[in-house]
Design an enzyme around this catalytic site. Sequence first.
Site, PDB file in Angstrom:
ATOM      1  N   GLY A   1      25.696  -2.057 -36.458  1.00  0.00           N
ATOM      2  CA  GLY A   1      26.404  -2.791 -35.416  1.00  0.00           C
ATOM      3  C   GLY A   1      27.886  -2.463 -35.399  1.00  0.00           C
ATOM      4  O   GLY A   1      28.464  -2.154 -34.351  1.00  0.00           O
TER       5      GLY A   1
ATOM      6  N   ASN B   1      29.404   0.171 -36.714  1.00  0.00           N
ATOM      7  CA  ASN B   1      29.631   1.575 -36.357  1.00  0.00           C
ATOM      8  C   ASN B   1      29.560   1.782 -34.851  1.00  0.00           C
ATOM      9  O   ASN B   1      30.384   2.509 -34.268  1.00  0.00           O
ATOM     10  CB  ASN B   1      28.579   2.468 -37.026  1.00  0.00           C
ATOM     11  CG  ASN B   1      28.704   2.497 -38.537  1.00  0.00           C
ATOM     12  OD1 ASN B   1      29.745   2.182 -39.093  1.00  0.00           O
ATOM     13  ND2 ASN B   1      27.620   2.870 -39.200  1.00  0.00           N
TER      14      ASN B   1
ATOM     15  N   LYS C   1      18.732  18.521 -31.916  1.00  0.00           N
ATOM     16  CA  LYS C   1      18.026  18.970 -30.710  1.00  0.00           C
ATOM     17  C   LYS C   1      18.460  18.205 -29.469  1.00  0.00           C
ATOM     18  O   LYS C   1      18.149  18.594 -28.348  1.00  0.00           O
ATOM     19  CB  LYS C   1      16.508  18.827 -30.915  1.00  0.00           C
ATOM     20  CG  LYS C   1      15.925  19.809 -31.910  1.00  0.00           C
ATOM     21  CD  LYS C   1      14.430  19.635 -32.081  1.00  0.00           C
ATOM     22  CE  LYS C   1      14.110  18.436 -32.959  1.00  0.00           C
ATOM     23  NZ  LYS C   1      12.675  18.340 -33.297  1.00  0.00           N
TER      24      LYS C   1
ATOM     25  N   GLY D   1      18.327  14.203 -33.169  1.00  0.00           N
ATOM     26  CA  GLY D   1      19.246  14.924 -34.036  1.00  0.00           C
ATOM     27  C   GLY D   1      19.925  16.061 -33.304  1.00  0.00           C
ATOM     28  O   GLY D   1      20.324  15.926 -32.146  1.00  0.00           O
TER      29      GLY D   1
ATOM     30  N   THR E   1      16.357   9.835 -29.588  1.00  0.00           N
ATOM     31  CA  THR E   1      17.370  10.702 -30.174  1.00  0.00           C
ATOM     32  C   THR E   1      16.701  11.647 -31.176  1.00  0.00           C
ATOM     33  O   THR E   1      15.914  11.217 -32.019  1.00  0.00           O
ATOM     34  CB  THR E   1      18.477   9.876 -30.851  1.00  0.00           C
ATOM     35  OG1 THR E   1      17.908   8.992 -31.826  1.00  0.00           O
ATOM     36  CG2 THR E   1      19.228   9.048 -29.815  1.00  0.00           C
TER      37      THR E   1
ATOM     38  N   ASP F   1      24.542   6.077 -34.543  1.00  0.00           N
ATOM     39  CA  ASP F   1      25.466   5.024 -34.121  1.00  0.00           C
ATOM     40  C   ASP F   1      26.525   5.581 -33.171  1.00  0.00           C
ATOM     41  O   ASP F   1      26.907   4.932 -32.193  1.00  0.00           O
ATOM     42  CB  ASP F   1      26.130   4.380 -35.333  1.00  0.00           C
ATOM     43  CG  ASP F   1      25.123   3.739 -36.275  1.00  0.00           C
ATOM     44  OD1 ASP F   1      24.080   3.280 -35.774  1.00  0.00           O
ATOM     45  OD2 ASP F   1      25.385   3.696 -37.484  1.00  0.00           O
TER      46      ASP F   1
ATOM     47  N   ASP G   1      30.132   0.379 -46.663  1.00  0.00           N
ATOM     48  CA  ASP G   1      29.448   1.598 -47.091  1.00  0.00           C
ATOM     49  C   ASP G   1      29.991   2.061 -48.440  1.00  0.00           C
ATOM     50  O   ASP G   1      31.207   2.272 -48.594  1.00  0.00           O
ATOM     51  CB  ASP G   1      29.649   2.719 -46.067  1.00  0.00           C
ATOM     52  CG  ASP G   1      28.782   2.560 -44.838  1.00  0.00           C
ATOM     53  OD1 ASP G   1      27.814   1.773 -44.899  1.00  0.00           O
ATOM     54  OD2 ASP G   1      29.056   3.215 -43.821  1.00  0.00           O
TER      55      ASP G   1
ATOM     56  N   SER H   1      30.638  13.481 -34.786  1.00  0.00           N
ATOM     57  CA  SER H   1      30.659  12.529 -35.904  1.00  0.00           C
ATOM     58  C   SER H   1      30.140  13.147 -37.197  1.00  0.00           C
ATOM     59  O   SER H   1      30.585  12.772 -38.282  1.00  0.00           O
ATOM     60  CB  SER H   1      29.848  11.275 -35.562  1.00  0.00           C
ATOM     61  OG  SER H   1      28.454  11.525 -35.621  1.00  0.00           O
TER      62      SER H   1
END
Length: 301
Positions: free
Chosen positions: A41, A43, A224, A222, A220, A254, A13, A284
């Site tokens: 992967g 992460n 919410k 976020g 997923t 992740d 990254d 995170s």
Amino acid sequence: MAKIVVVGSYVVDLTARTPHMPKAGETVLGGPFRMGPGGKGSNQAVAAARLGAKVTMVTKVGKDLFGEDALRNFTKEGIETKYISQVEEESTGAALIAVDDEGENMIVVSLGACGTITEQEVLRAEDAFLDADMIMLQLETSLEAVTSTINLAKKLGKPVILNPAPYQNISDDLLKKVTFLTPNETEAGLLTGVEVTDETTAQEAAAILLSKGVEVVILTLGKKGCYLLKQGEEQGKLIPGHVVKAVDTTGAGDAFNGAFAHFLAEGCTIEAACVKANKAAALSVTKHGTAPAMPYLTDLE
């Protein structure tokens, strides 16, 4: 101890902060710059390992400085590297990441070596599959790797978590072999044609994905939280997330997936694993980076 095999990407990254996302042709003065381990992967493997899982990583890196860093980072996190291929003909993947003052991000990924994982390289890890409680993968590799992973897991009777990110066009024949599918709103929309904006549209998209043969869909959403729908159920359930001060949302999905895999393999119910995964994702985003921001079990507790 939960035993998880992750077949997926490793990229380095390269992250820069920016006051705002640049428009086409615009140069923005930003900073600071950070470099660190990443890739969906990798992460997810780190997220599961930090929570206590025994994780084996199957990926591919170049014989370059980034590839050497990858092996050192996996070893430092306690992740088995036996099935990581290192090749000269491809460079290690890289992700160019811009994060604005609101914590939102834009990412361009150059997969490099992990985009060329072959069926043979997956099959080489069959012993690890045999010993695993859970197989986890994403779409940030070659489709050959994804297909061969799902087929091998199916042959061995192992449950599969597929995080369909970044979106690639995958067949219904492959989807029906997936145990747990974990798209975000965007990916769910691309997979179903339904724009997910609320609980009603989440239910609609999840139902379409179940009709393709997936056993469990977890959308997923976020901050919410996530929306859970299982085969045999007419109505799903919204499992609320947590409101935190986000500094960097990169890698939140992740964190969710790695935590979900770990807690499910540890024996939690699907709903309980989702509750804990929401906590991991929320934690995170309160830190900078992707793999370095993955929480430890003590953080969740």
